[in-house]
Design a protein around this motif. Structure first.
Motif, mmCIF file in Angstrom:
data_model
loop_
_atom_site.group_PDB
_atom_site.id
_atom_site.type_symbol
_atom_site.label_atom_id
_atom_site.label_comp_id
_atom_site.label_asym_id
_atom_site.label_seq_id
_atom_site.Cartn_x
_atom_site.Cartn_y
_atom_site.Cartn_z
ATOM 1 N N THR A 108 0.857 -1.183 0.000
ATOM 2 C CA THR A 108 0.000 0.000 0.000
ATOM 3 C C THR A 108 0.894 1.235 0.000
ATOM 4 N N SER A 127 -0.477 6.584 -4.630
ATOM 5 C CA SER A 127 -1.423 5.567 -5.097
ATOM 6 C C SER A 127 -1.305 5.328 -6.594
ATOM 7 N N TRP A 145 -5.652 -0.613 -1.058
ATOM 8 C CA TRP A 145 -5.945 0.817 -0.948
ATOM 9 C C TRP A 145 -7.442 1.012 -0.718
#
Length: 926
Positions: A600, A644, A660
């Protein structure tokens, strides 16, 4: 006082503090001198009760010109009206905190949480010390306490204190402070409002002013100086209330003395020596005291009169206040008034912001995260324009509340996490350091963040999801075989062979009787062909008349019907729905496997969530501990990313799974041009997305209320469907590269069918070539007795004609091994024909008939036994079997109605005793 008494006085007026008031009270009581006491506080600090002892005895000669201290009653009433439950009281060095002891006792009984703090003379040093000694968490709790405060201090100290706390960002726009002091004038009020933010309430003593301007400076026969009676005069504004009471006290004494003179009850002034022990009091003191108490005056402080206890009951408090706002110098209005008789007159209800934020410009900090916040337009030289789900929510709030906003991206492009020194970075850090008013993005509400900032109610549920790449869809050329398993196909093929063999055996054991003219036979080859034809629903040619065979075929047809129907139904499903499944269908599946690495964003809320649960020894679910071991490899640097977008790209072009926010991943999967992603995750939302505000922001409650309204009337669902449509172009949950919408089947689905057809064509061509080569090879050899002999029917036609013309000529004998004949076309005979059935040969499909044509009378005579030895008629005892073939003879005398070939066994019937040789008019047709 003693010196004045030695000189001779009628009354004593004092404007001093409580410490000296007691001594003067004792002296006045002893000397019987009327004492008018005007309490004065130090440097404008609010008064505390002096606690003068009063009795009903006649020797009490002290009168309190100023009304009693009602601060306890006024504060309690206002705090109750505002419904405060937690607040702090600031007071300066000159204030005696014992003056509000009664108030503290009452609020304690009501369960209110009250803190006390003394404000030092050096306010800047005090504030600096707070920042130096308090940690971030303690400072944030202190800020929360400052949201509701009461200031009991002189106006100058209050101004300095407000300036310091505003400049150091200790208070926010939702703070509400109350300043109470009798000595606050209009100039002080305007200055306090200018220096404060949030809501401010000021409580001060006020005096009635005559409405008639011409009468303001006249009090009966007395004319007051215009500098005192004009409220707008600077001199009157700067006067302390104690001085106003001194003026009215002197005016009151003047009226009392005048009254004495008119009544002719004047007493000579006392000339007393208070130091002497045997000194006698003034004899006229009681009379003068009664005259003063019964008198009254309407002066600068209004009605000045005394009650039976010697106090002034006339007092009025004015309550001024502002609304919430961030503009310095905003207006103030009168909220109500209070007096000891009627209490509170007016409403102090804490007004919400509601729709009055017009003109307010908020500074909004954000982090780019699809689809919550995205840049929609970036023109050089112009401010960037943003779009997204969170921007739509913010725009809905702005439209309803009327405020405007300016958006900027957090400098480090992070949501924010606590640092080693206790500070915060990212979006949260911008709010903590008061550089932004609102923070909005895909921001989740967590306990750590709520310790330093405020959050609205959640406007969308949050859950953790996983983004994975879909498996590549392999081309299956034999998809047509997919409905049945390979073992089932093998069973079906074996069943076809078994049933064909059983049909052949049943017909061999009990041969059926066939119709006349039927040219088929029940060989093993024909039985297999018939069973296969019936299985593929193409019929057959072999008739079966026995009961056993029909029962067998009935069961076989029912079996074939069920199998074909099941195959057809499953084939339609397999060609329209992809049933390839991936092994990862949940977070539990992800945690159990190690083939696909996952991670992540480093130091994000998801990272902290997995870390806390993974390291918690009391966590029952081992999923998080397994996930944390994978995510924390190489101290988190191996499988985690900084943003991200980097995680999404890593999934697309590598063997990786990205953990996520589920909402963000669903948007990415829906809008991917190649539909190469699918998502899995938890269906239970354990937290939500919220709007972050400064700690103590006044906009929190009104924002939360509006968000609830958007959710209740369905507007929030409309915004969600805009960015997460139900019928997207890609399938979120399918683990293969397919689309949700159905379409026409492509060539890949039927490639196997065409391959089977091509294989059949190639095989048939190969067998045809092999048969041609075999026939040519067989024709080049000398035929043996076992070989079949084919006689050209045209040649036979010529031979028969020759027999008809010359029956006595020698004839070429046919081979006794086999003869090819076809039924005679009786319609081509030119003369009458008489048909007669001779025999039905047993165990064969041959029926023989005789006919008597006139033109071929010699045929029966010329076909001697030697020539027809292959048929063994009548008395010929031997049993022969002749294989017969049927062919259409290109215009010949004979025609075959059936083009297929069959081997027909032949058996004579000796019981008939036919003698063809003795009957020249008979012939035989087979």
């Amino acid at each position: 006082a003693c010196d004045l008494m030695n000189q001779g006085i009628l009354a004593l007026v004092s404007s001093i503090g409580c410490t000296s008031a007691g001594s003067l009270q004792s002296l006045a009581d002893a000397m019987h001198i009327p004492h008018l006491f005007i309490q004065r506080s130090t440097a404008g600090t609010p008064r505390s009760g002096c606690g003068l002892t009063r009795s009903n005895r006649n020797d009490d000669y002290t009168l309190s010109v100023r009304p009693p201290v009602y601060l306890n009653d006024v504060i309690l009433r206002v705090v109750t009206e505002y419904a405060w439950q937690k607040f702090i009281i600031f007071y300066d060095n000159d204030y005696d905190i014992r003056g509000i002891q009664e108030f503290l006792d009452k609020v304690s009984q009501q369960g209110m949480d009250v803190a006390l703090q003394k404000v030092e003379n050096n306010i800047n040093k005090m504030i600096t010390g707070l920042f130096a000694t308090m940690r971030i968490e303690e400072l944030n709790r202190y800020r929360d306490t400052l949201r509701r405060a009461i200031l009991i201090m002189n106006p100058s100290t209050a101004k300095s204190f407000l300036t310091e706390v505003v400049e150091t960002n200790l208070v926010a726009f939702d703070c509400h402070w109350i300043i109470i002091n009798e000595e606050i004038n209009d100039v002080d009020v305007q200055e306090l409002v200018r220096r404060s933010i949030g809501r401010l309430t000021i409580i001060r003593q006020t005096f009635p002013v005559p409405q008639n301007i011409s009468q303001r400076c006249f009090r009966g026969n007395h004319r007051i100086s215009s500098s005192l009676c004009d409220p707008k005069d600077p001199f009157s504004q700067s006067m302390e209330i104690s001085n106003l009471y001194i003026y009215d006290t002197v005016l009151l004494l003047a009226n009392a003395f005048h009254k004495k003179l008119e009544d002719r009850k004047w007493h000579s002034m006392a000339s007393l020596t208070c130091i002497r022990k045997n000194s006698k009091p003034w004899q006229g003191g009681r009379s003068m005291l009664e005259t003063i108490k019964k008198g009254g005056v309407n002066g600068l402080t209004g009605e000045l009169e005394f009650a039976e206890n010697g106090g002034n009951p006339n007092v009025h408090f004015e309550i001024l206040g502002t609304n919430y706002g961030e503009d310095l110098g905003r207006g103030i209005r009168k909220l109500g008034c209070w007096n000891p008789v009627t209490g509170l007159n007016g409403s102090l209800t804490d007004r919400k912001l509601e729709n009055n934020m017009r003109g307010v410009v908020l500074r909004v900090v954000t982090v780019l995260e699809e689809p919550f916040v995205m840049v929609s337009e970036n023109v050089l030289g112009k401010p960037k324009k943003y779009q997204g789900f969170s921007i739509d929510v913010l725009e809905a709030l702005a439209t309803y509340l009327g405020f405007k906003y300016e958006i900027y991206v957090a400098p480090d492009h992070k949501y924010g996490s606590p640092q080693d020194d206790g500070s915060w970075n990212g979006l949260i850090g911008e709010l903590v350091f008061k550089r932004a008013d609102i923070g909005i993005s895909a921001l989740t509400i967590t306990p750590d963040r709520e310790n330093v900032v405020d959050f609205t109610t959640r406007y969308m549920d949050y859950s953790v999801g996983v983004l994975l790449r879909k498996a590549e869809k392999t081309v299956d050329m034999f998809a047509c075989l997919a409905p049945f398993d390979l073992s089932l196909w093998a069973c079906i093929a074996g069943t076809v062979l078994l049933v064909g063999l059983l049909v052949y055996l049943l017909n061999w054991l009990n041969p059926p009787r066939l119709q006349m003219g039927s040219m088929t036979s029940t060989t093993l080859y024909n039985s297999m062909w018939f069973v296969y034809g019936s299985f593929v629903q193409q019929g057959g040619e072999v008739p079966y008349t026995t009961l056993a065979t029909r029962l067998m075929m009935g069961a076989w047809w029912l079996f074939a019907l069920i199998v074909i129907s099941s195959y057809t139904a499953n084939l339609a499903a397999f060609l329209t729905i992809t049933r390839i499944e991936n092994s990862i269908q949940s977070l539990q599946d992800l945690s159990r496997q190690t083939d696909i690495p996952y991670g992540t964003v480093l130091d994000s809320a998801v990272y902290e969530h997995v870390r806390v649960k993974g390291l918690n020894p009391f966590e029952r679910d081992s999923m998080y501990s397994q996930m944390w071991r994978m995510i924390n490899r190489s101290n988190g640097s191996e499988n985690n990313v900084l943003e991200s977008t980097a995680g999404i790209q890593k999934v697309k072009y590598g063997n990786y799974a990205f953990v996520w926010d589920a909402a963000v991943l669903e948007y990415v999967a829906i809008n991917d041009a190649e539909c190469s992603f699918y998502t899995v995750g938890n269906t239970v939302a354990d937290r939500g997305y919220g709007i972050a505000l400064q700690h103590g922001s006044p906009y929190r409650d009104v924002f939360s209320q509006r968000i609830l309204e958007l959710q209740q009337n369905g507007d929030m669902d409309i915004l969600k469907h805009k960015w997460w449509p139900k019928n997207g172009q890609c399938d979120l949950y399918s683990s293969v590269d397919t689309k949700q919408k159905g379409g026409a089947l492509d060539i890949k689905s039927f490639a196997g069918v065409f391959c089977i057809l091509a294989a059949g064509i190639v095989l048939s061509c190969f067998i045809a070539m092999l048969e041609t080569w075999w026939n040519k090879r067989k024709g080049s050899r000398v035929p043996s007795k076992e070989d079949d002999k084919e006689i050209d029917l045209e040649h036979l036609h010529r031979r028969v004609n020759s027999l008809c013309t010359d029956d006595d000529s020698p004839h070429k004998q046919f081979s006794t091994s086999s003869i090819d004949l076809t039924p005679l076309d009786i319609d081509t005979l030119p003369t009458r024909q008489a048909l007669e059935q001779i025999s039905d040969f047993r165990n064969t499909h041959i029926t023989t008939t005789t006919f008597i044509p006139e033109q071929i009378q010699t045929l029966s005579r010329t076909l001697s036994a030697k020539a027809a030895s292959g048929f063994s008629f009548g008395s010929v005892p031997e049993h022969r079997t002749g294989p017969f073939r049927h062919r259409a003879p290109n215009g010949g005398f004979f025609r075959s109605p059936i083009k297929t070939m069959s081997s027909i066994p032949y058996q004579p019937t000796p019981t008939l005793g036919l003698n063809i040789g003795s009957d020249p008019d008979r012939g035989t047709s087979i």
